[in-house]
Design an enzyme around this catalytic site. Structure first.
Site, PDB file in Angstrom:
ATOM      1  CB  SER A  25     -93.849  22.642  51.300  1.00 13.33           C
ATOM      2  OG  SER A  25     -94.830  22.625  50.272  1.00 13.33           O
ATOM      3  CE1 TYR A  57     -97.001  26.503  54.369  1.00 18.59           C
ATOM      4  CE2 TYR A  57     -96.738  25.954  52.052  1.00 18.59           C
ATOM      5  CZ  TYR A  57     -96.738  25.577  53.376  1.00 18.59           C
ATOM      6  OH  TYR A  57     -96.456  24.264  53.720  1.00 18.59           O
TER       7      TYR A  57
END
Length: 276
Positions: free
Chosen positions: A134, A147
């Site tokens: 990501s 996360y």
């Protein structure tokens, strides 16, 4: 010319499913793995896709799936570590179990599958390991602390691992999407909750609303599938591939700007409407 074979984890929905379908359309053999393949839909029209049961937190299922794919297709050329879990919200509301699950899937699960595939890649003298990371592995936003921690761990692990495996012709590739329209903001997301902790409520509501707004104009998962395809066919040792215009822009700004200025831009966007 022999078809290449790709194994994709977490292929039941979202990025994994779209990637499996896209590679099949390009003529690849696709091993689409998931925890419950018997519930999978949307693969019937693709003759190049075969489904396998694999849970990245269960090493026996990993070994069984990899062995089955090699038996069916002869070898595996590319592994896509895509299976992921999103737990977000105010960190103080997170439970130990939610934090553990986040790391079990996003970090340890990736490492589990990779440890099982590396002997096969070494024996073949080649192999491409692609991690769906990501842009959040190299920059941060509010409410995503756990996360982000998993994606930053993934980025550092892959950056180090590439030195070790290059001697065997193994390439490491990290795909770094920005906001993507999948079910991540809906069914797949686990939101930290602690009803008796109200001190963060105003901030959390505003940051969540502004973050959700950014997903409304986000591209769909096809942009990530195409980036994965590009990486899978790239014979260079390039490590990182931003997977959207937003990711490219944000990562460029993160490199260009001092951290304080960059974080100020994040606050302007995500905390818009919050009075501190």
């Amino acid at each position: 010319m022999n078809k290449k074979t790709i194994l994709i984890t977490g292929a039941s929905t979202g990025i994994g499913k779209t990637t499996a379908q896209y590679f099949a359309e390009q003529g690849w053999n696709v091993a689409a793995t998931m925890r419950t393949p018997e519930k999978a839909t949307g693969f019937e029209a693709f003759t190049g896709i075969k489904l396998y049961q694999l849970d990245v937190t269960d090493e026996q299922s990993i070994a069984r799936a990899i062995d089955s794919v090699i038996k069916d297709f002869g070898k595996i050329d590319v592994l896509v570590n895509n299976a992921g879990y999103g737990a977000v919200g105010v960190f103080e509301k997170a439970t130990k179990e939610q934090i553990q699950k986040q790391f079990d899937t996003n970090v340890f699960g990736v490492m589990n599958v990779t440890r099982h595939i590396l002997p096969h890649f070494r024996a073949n003298g080649a192999g491409t390991l692609i991690n769906v990371s990501s842009m959040g592995g190299r920059l941060t936003f509010p409410l995503y602390s756990v996360y982000h921690a998993t994606k930053w761990a993934l980025e550092g692990w892959a950056e180090s691992l590439q030195f070790e495996v290059r001697q065997f012709g193994i390439r490491i590739k990290n795909i770094e999407p920005g906001a993507i329209k999948t079910d991540f903001m809906g069914r797949s997301m686990d939101v930290f909750s602690k009803p008796d902790l109200i001190a963060y409520d105003t901030y959390e509501a505003i940051a969540t609303k502004n973050t959700e707004e950014s997903y409304k104009s986000a591209p769909d998962s096809a942009v990530v599938a195409k980036t994965i395809f590009k990486a899978a066919n790239d014979s260079s040792y390039q490590l990182r591939y931003p997977a959207s215009g937003q990711a490219s822009l944000f990562l460029f700004l993160r490199r260009l700007l001092p951290l304080g200025i960059f974080n100020g831009l994040v606050r302007l966007a995500v905390e818009k409407g919050f009075k501190n």
